[in-house]
Design an enzyme around this catalytic site. Structure first.
Site, PDB file in Angstrom:
ATOM      1  N   SER A  53       0.863  -1.178   0.000  1.00  0.00           N
ATOM      2  CA  SER A  53       0.000   0.000   0.000  1.00  0.00           C
ATOM      3  C   SER A  53       0.905   1.236   0.000  1.00  0.00           C
ATOM      4  O   SER A  53       2.013   1.190  -0.558  1.00  0.00           O
ATOM      5  CB  SER A  53      -0.910  -0.061   1.236  1.00  0.00           C
TER       6      SER A  53
ATOM      7  N   TYR B 235      -4.270   6.903  -7.246  1.00  0.00           N
ATOM      8  CA  TYR B 235      -3.263   6.063  -6.593  1.00  0.00           C
ATOM      9  C   TYR B 235      -3.616   5.874  -5.111  1.00  0.00           C
ATOM     10  O   TYR B 235      -3.592   4.756  -4.588  1.00  0.00           O
ATOM     11  CB  TYR B 235      -1.903   6.738  -6.758  1.00  0.00           C
TER      12      TYR B 235
HETATM   13  N1  LIG Z   1       8.775   4.186  -4.112  1.00  0.00           N
HETATM   14  C1  LIG Z   1       8.085   4.552  -3.033  1.00  0.00           C
HETATM   15  O1  LIG Z   1       8.541   5.381  -2.214  1.00  0.00           O
HETATM   16  C2  LIG Z   1       6.734   3.965  -2.777  1.00  0.00           C
HETATM   17  C3  LIG Z   1       5.979   4.488  -1.712  1.00  0.00           C
HETATM   18  C4  LIG Z   1       4.765   3.887  -1.403  1.00  0.00           C
HETATM   19  C5  LIG Z   1       4.339   2.785  -2.132  1.00  0.00           C
HETATM   20  N2  LIG Z   1       5.077   2.324  -3.183  1.00  0.00           N
HETATM   21  C6  LIG Z   1       4.603   1.157  -3.901  1.00  0.00           C
HETATM   22  O2  LIG Z   1       5.599   0.155  -3.911  1.00  0.00           O
HETATM   23  C7  LIG Z   1       5.491  -0.627  -5.103  1.00  0.00           C
HETATM   24  C8  LIG Z   1       6.808  -0.609  -5.874  1.00  0.00           C
HETATM   25  O3  LIG Z   1       7.124   0.741  -6.107  1.00  0.00           O
HETATM   26  P1  LIG Z   1       8.401   1.197  -6.950  1.00  0.00           P
HETATM   27  O4  LIG Z   1       8.663   2.573  -6.509  1.00  0.00           O
HETATM   28  O5  LIG Z   1       9.444   0.148  -6.896  1.00  0.00           O
HETATM   29  O6  LIG Z   1       7.714   1.261  -8.401  1.00  0.00           O
HETATM   30  P2  LIG Z   1       8.353   1.223  -9.878  1.00  0.00           P
HETATM   31  O7  LIG Z   1       7.453   2.046 -10.732  1.00  0.00           O
HETATM   32  O8  LIG Z   1       9.790   1.602  -9.826  1.00  0.00           O
HETATM   33  O9  LIG Z   1       8.205  -0.308 -10.279  1.00  0.00           O
HETATM   34  C9  LIG Z   1       6.938  -0.880 -10.454  1.00  0.00           C
HETATM   35  C10 LIG Z   1       7.055  -2.024 -11.421  1.00  0.00           C
HETATM   36  O10 LIG Z   1       5.741  -2.589 -11.609  1.00  0.00           O
HETATM   37  C11 LIG Z   1       5.619  -2.947 -12.964  1.00  0.00           C
HETATM   38  N3  LIG Z   1       4.205  -2.999 -13.362  1.00  0.00           N
HETATM   39  C12 LIG Z   1       3.369  -1.945 -13.573  1.00  0.00           C
HETATM   40  N4  LIG Z   1       2.176  -2.381 -13.986  1.00  0.00           N
HETATM   41  C13 LIG Z   1       2.237  -3.721 -14.046  1.00  0.00           C
HETATM   42  C14 LIG Z   1       1.305  -4.730 -14.412  1.00  0.00           C
HETATM   43  N5  LIG Z   1       0.073  -4.410 -14.826  1.00  0.00           N
HETATM   44  N6  LIG Z   1       1.693  -6.021 -14.363  1.00  0.00           N
HETATM   45  C15 LIG Z   1       2.950  -6.353 -13.982  1.00  0.00           C
HETATM   46  N7  LIG Z   1       3.878  -5.426 -13.621  1.00  0.00           N
HETATM   47  C16 LIG Z   1       3.527  -4.126 -13.658  1.00  0.00           C
HETATM   48  C17 LIG Z   1       6.363  -1.856 -13.714  1.00  0.00           C
HETATM   49  O11 LIG Z   1       6.713  -2.277 -15.029  1.00  0.00           O
HETATM   50  C18 LIG Z   1       7.541  -1.602 -12.812  1.00  0.00           C
HETATM   51  O12 LIG Z   1       8.673  -2.390 -13.192  1.00  0.00           O
HETATM   52  C19 LIG Z   1       4.327   0.000  -5.900  1.00  0.00           C
HETATM   53  O13 LIG Z   1       3.134  -0.683  -5.591  1.00  0.00           O
HETATM   54  C20 LIG Z   1       4.261   1.398  -5.362  1.00  0.00           C
HETATM   55  O14 LIG Z   1       2.999   1.977  -5.520  1.00  0.00           O
HETATM   56  C21 LIG Z   1       6.254   2.902  -3.522  1.00  0.00           C
END
Ligand SMILES: NC(=O)c1ccc[n+]([C@@H]2O[C@H](COP(=O)([O-])OP(=O)(O)OC[C@H]3O[C@@H](n4cnc5c(N)ncnc54)[C@H](O)[C@@H]3O)[C@@H](O)[C@H]2O)c1
Length: 308
Positions: free
Chosen positions: A142, A155
């Protein structure tokens, strides 16, 4: 001293493992002996993740199904390749910014649908196998965006849905031995790199919250000996804390009219001692007993659990 947590004999699916945190989660679990299905809609990037794992002596296969439309196929990859499924990290998600009333509805719903439907459908496909595992682990990602970040309504709505889903699945799955937990991570990844224009924030994140740090926490949650259940955690770099839904002190009005609530507005918005709730039953029961103290002796602890 805690013994090294190993994942020998365990099979994990990590969605969104082509970059960012998902890639690190896949690498972390594989480095400790898990056989990993690294899923990402971006086939090239997830092939890189798998190569990195194999080059380091780990076992992984790439899967490039979409989490929304190919959830059953992702789970089938685990079964075909490794014969079982013990751990699912529902990590994949997408984001895009825009003011709610200006954002094109198709974009809004795409962000919401990919995040929520992806988690729902992968969890649905995985659950029978996580139950069969005997020590299944489901970790949903989340975000602290549920507390409100302007320009990010789709989001944040999706992440709130994932949070509610996880808390409820945890309550349902306890009896069948599947542990469900929810994470609200903060990490420097391609997603955050795109999100923050302010260089001070970018530098702070780059220097203090590497994606790999979150993976250590994920691995702890995913381990078969970890007994945490149903909780939500914030995790950023080397820090983590449990997130609770809490209530402020209540007030009552003699008669529920709009005017009586207007008179009580000052009391409702003032500070006071927080009461954290672990379950909906705690909140429900507490409200009922506040209204009618005699209910304290008759209402069960799981008063809001309709399955009882
Ligand atoms: N980076 C942060 O600080 C942060 C904070 C809160 C939550 N999140 C959550 O953590 C998770 C990972 O974040 P991140 O920053 O590494 O994101 P990112 O965007 O760097 O990586 C996400 C990956 O998911 C893949 N993806 C997207 N849609 C897809 C689908 N339909 N099927 C399969 N793969 C798919 C993308 O190709 C990408 O490689 C996400 O759910 C994000 O919302 C991240």
């Amino acid at each position: 001293m805690t013994q090294m947590l190993d994942f020998n004999g365990r099979v994990a699916v990590v969605t969104g493992a082509g970059q960012g945190m998902g890639r690190e989660h896949a690498k972390m679990l594989a480095s400790r002996g898990a056989r990993v299905v690294a899923n990402d809609i971006n086939a090239d990037r997830v092939a890189d993740t798998v190569s990195a794992i194999i080059d380091s002596g780990g076992i992984a296969v790439a899967d490039s199904h979409n989490i929304v439309t190919g959830a059953a196929d992702i789970v089938q990859t685990a079964l075909n390749e490794f014969g079982q499924l013990d751990i699912v990290v529902n990590n994949a998600g997408i984001n895009a910014f825009g003011r709610f009333w200006e954002m094109d509805p198709d974009t809004w719903w795409k962000i919401f649908d990919v995040s929520v439907k992806g988690v729902v459908e992968v969890s649905r496909a995985a659950m029978p196998h996580l139950i069969a595992s005997g020590s299944g682990r489901l970790i949903n990602i989340s975000s602290n965006g549920v507390m409100g970040v302007p320009l990010d309504s789709a989001y944040n709505a999706a992440k709130a849905a994932i949070w509610g889903l996880g808390i409820t699945l945890a309550a349902e799955a306890r009896e069948v031995g599947v542990q469900v937990t929810t994470l609200m991570p903060v990490a420097w990844t391609p997603m955050t790199e795109d999100a923050f224009p302010n260089p001070v924030i970018r530098d702070a994140m780059r220097n203090t919250v590497p994606a790999s740090a979150v993976s250590a926490f994920v691995a702890w949650l995913a381990h078969q000996d970890t007994t945490v259940h149903g909780d939500t955690f914030e995790v950023a770099g080397v820090s983590a804390g449990r997130v609770a839904i809490a209530g402020m002190p209540r007030m009552k009005v003699a008669t529920p009219t709009p005017e009586s609530w207007a008179e009580g507005a000052g009391l409702l918005t003032q500070d006071g001692e927080l009461r954290p709730f672990r379950t909906a039953s705690e909140s429900f029961r507490d409200q009922m007993v506040y209204l009618a103290p005699e209910l304290d002796s008759v209402l069960p602890a799981d008063a809001a659990d309709v399955s009882r």
